[in-house]
Design a protein around this motif. Structure first.
Motif, PDB file in Angstrom:
ATOM      1  N   SER A 180     -49.521 -42.363   6.455  1.00 30.65           N
ATOM      2  CA  SER A 180     -48.639 -41.477   5.483  1.00 30.65           C
ATOM      3  C   SER A 180     -50.620 -40.267   5.820  1.00 30.65           C
ATOM      4  O   SER A 180     -51.649 -40.515   5.787  1.00 30.65           O
ATOM      5  N   ALA A 181     -50.292 -38.543   5.263  1.00 28.88           N
ATOM      6  CA  ALA A 181     -51.665 -38.680   6.147  1.00 28.88           C
ATOM      7  C   ALA A 181     -51.224 -36.787   5.152  1.00 28.88           C
ATOM      8  O   ALA A 181     -50.328 -36.623   4.607  1.00 28.88           O
ATOM      9  N   SER A 182     -52.184 -36.272   4.015  1.00 26.94           N
ATOM     10  CA  SER A 182     -52.778 -35.419   3.548  1.00 26.94           C
ATOM     11  C   SER A 182     -53.862 -35.126   3.798  1.00 26.94           C
ATOM     12  O   SER A 182     -54.283 -35.160   4.345  1.00 26.94           O
ATOM     13  N   THR A 183     -54.141 -33.081   3.445  1.00 25.67           N
ATOM     14  CA  THR A 183     -55.074 -32.236   3.632  1.00 25.67           C
ATOM     15  C   THR A 183     -54.966 -31.401   2.910  1.00 25.67           C
ATOM     16  O   THR A 183     -53.793 -30.925   2.504  1.00 25.67           O
ATOM     17  N   THR A 184     -56.229 -31.591   1.979  1.00 29.92           N
ATOM     18  CA  THR A 184     -56.532 -30.361   0.661  1.00 29.92           C
ATOM     19  C   THR A 184     -57.174 -29.352   1.653  1.00 29.92           C
ATOM     20  O   THR A 184     -57.913 -29.340   2.622  1.00 29.92           O
ATOM     21  N   VAL A 185     -56.402 -28.024   1.320  1.00 32.39           N
ATOM     22  CA  VAL A 185     -57.118 -26.553   2.188  1.00 32.39           C
ATOM     23  C   VAL A 185     -57.276 -25.702   0.951  1.00 32.39           C
ATOM     24  O   VAL A 185     -56.713 -25.429   0.284  1.00 32.39           O
ATOM     25  N   ALA A 186     -58.844 -25.551   0.842  1.00 32.87           N
ATOM     26  CA  ALA A 186     -59.288 -24.444  -0.938  1.00 32.87           C
ATOM     27  C   ALA A 186     -58.750 -25.363  -1.733  1.00 32.87           C
ATOM     28  O   ALA A 186     -57.502 -24.549  -3.007  1.00 32.87           O
ATOM     29  N   THR A 221     -55.205 -26.521  -2.683  1.00 30.12           N
ATOM     30  CA  THR A 221     -54.790 -26.660  -2.513  1.00 30.12           C
ATOM     31  C   THR A 221     -54.375 -28.325  -1.645  1.00 30.12           C
ATOM     32  O   THR A 221     -54.457 -28.689  -0.894  1.00 30.12           O
ATOM     33  N   VAL A 222     -53.068 -29.132  -2.197  1.00 26.08           N
ATOM     34  CA  VAL A 222     -52.626 -29.996  -1.314  1.00 26.08           C
ATOM     35  C   VAL A 222     -51.459 -29.868  -0.583  1.00 26.08           C
ATOM     36  O   VAL A 222     -50.504 -29.489  -1.717  1.00 26.08           O
ATOM     37  N   GLU A 223     -51.707 -30.222   0.287  1.00 22.50           N
ATOM     38  CA  GLU A 223     -49.884 -29.939   0.993  1.00 22.50           C
ATOM     39  C   GLU A 223     -49.943 -31.420   1.716  1.00 22.50           C
ATOM     40  O   GLU A 223     -50.644 -32.251   2.214  1.00 22.50           O
ATOM     41  N   ASP A 224     -48.817 -31.955   0.914  1.00 20.66           N
ATOM     42  CA  ASP A 224     -48.185 -33.067   1.945  1.00 20.66           C
ATOM     43  C   ASP A 224     -47.451 -33.495   3.086  1.00 20.66           C
ATOM     44  O   ASP A 224     -46.944 -32.856   3.770  1.00 20.66           O
ATOM     45  N   GLY A 225     -48.591 -34.148   3.827  1.00 22.82           N
ATOM     46  CA  GLY A 225     -48.505 -34.414   5.454  1.00 22.82           C
ATOM     47  C   GLY A 225     -47.172 -34.608   5.774  1.00 22.82           C
ATOM     48  O   GLY A 225     -46.374 -35.129   6.801  1.00 22.82           O
ATOM     49  N   ASN A 226     -46.029 -35.342   4.877  1.00 20.38           N
ATOM     50  CA  ASN A 226     -44.938 -36.067   5.681  1.00 20.38           C
ATOM     51  C   ASN A 226     -44.072 -35.380   5.535  1.00 20.38           C
ATOM     52  O   ASN A 226     -43.175 -35.746   5.966  1.00 20.38           O
ATOM     53  N   GLY A 227     -44.342 -33.938   5.328  1.00 22.54           N
ATOM     54  CA  GLY A 227     -42.837 -32.951   5.120  1.00 22.54           C
ATOM     55  C   GLY A 227     -42.143 -33.273   4.391  1.00 22.54           C
ATOM     56  O   GLY A 227     -40.677 -33.115   4.860  1.00 22.54           O
ATOM     57  N   THR A 248     -60.431 -31.401   4.084  1.00 18.96           N
ATOM     58  CA  THR A 248     -60.504 -32.616   3.622  1.00 18.96           C
ATOM     59  C   THR A 248     -59.346 -33.425   4.511  1.00 18.96           C
ATOM     60  O   THR A 248     -58.307 -33.087   3.786  1.00 18.96           O
ATOM     61  N   SER A 249     -59.271 -34.158   5.349  1.00 19.12           N
ATOM     62  CA  SER A 249     -57.850 -35.049   5.483  1.00 19.12           C
ATOM     63  C   SER A 249     -58.057 -36.149   4.568  1.00 19.12           C
ATOM     64  O   SER A 249     -59.303 -36.921   5.446  1.00 19.12           O
ATOM     65  N   VAL A 250     -57.177 -37.063   4.661  1.00 20.74           N
ATOM     66  CA  VAL A 250     -56.569 -38.289   4.009  1.00 20.74           C
ATOM     67  C   VAL A 250     -55.681 -39.151   4.631  1.00 20.74           C
ATOM     68  O   VAL A 250     -54.403 -38.377   4.667  1.00 20.74           O
ATOM     69  N   ILE A 251     -56.056 -40.145   5.610  1.00 20.82           N
ATOM     70  CA  ILE A 251     -54.811 -40.909   7.027  1.00 20.82           C
ATOM     71  C   ILE A 251     -54.881 -41.907   6.321  1.00 20.82           C
ATOM     72  O   ILE A 251     -56.049 -42.837   6.136  1.00 20.82           O
ATOM     73  N   SER A 252     -53.490 -43.077   5.357  1.00 24.51           N
ATOM     74  CA  SER A 252     -53.839 -44.173   5.209  1.00 24.51           C
ATOM     75  C   SER A 252     -52.899 -45.255   6.504  1.00 24.51           C
ATOM     76  O   SER A 252     -51.630 -44.861   6.957  1.00 24.51           O
TER      77      SER A 252
END
Length: 58
Positions: free
Chosen positions: A44-50, A52-58, A2-6
């Motif tokens: 901003s963007a974040s990706t959820t895999v299994a 776990t939330v990974e911060d897409g903003n580095g 799931t990706s969330v982009i604002s």
């Protein structure tokens, strides 16, 4: 996955970054006459895999 982009106050789910930009442009174009979208200061963007939330903003 799931990706969330604002972008500029709009939030897009399960789109690639390019699709989200296209969707934002379409949303702004479809807004009522005289509507001025907020200035985009950041994206901003974040990706959820299994779970776990990974911060897409580095």
């Amino acid at each position: 996955m799931t990706s969330v982009i604002s972008i500029g106050g709009y939030v897009f789910y399960d789109l690639t970054y390019a699709e989200a930009v296209d969707a934002w442009i379409a949303a702004v174009a479809a807004a009522p006459a005289g509507y001025v979208p907020p200035t985009v200061y950041s994206v901003s963007a974040s990706t959820t895999v299994a779970g776990t939330v990974e911060d897409g903003n580095g």
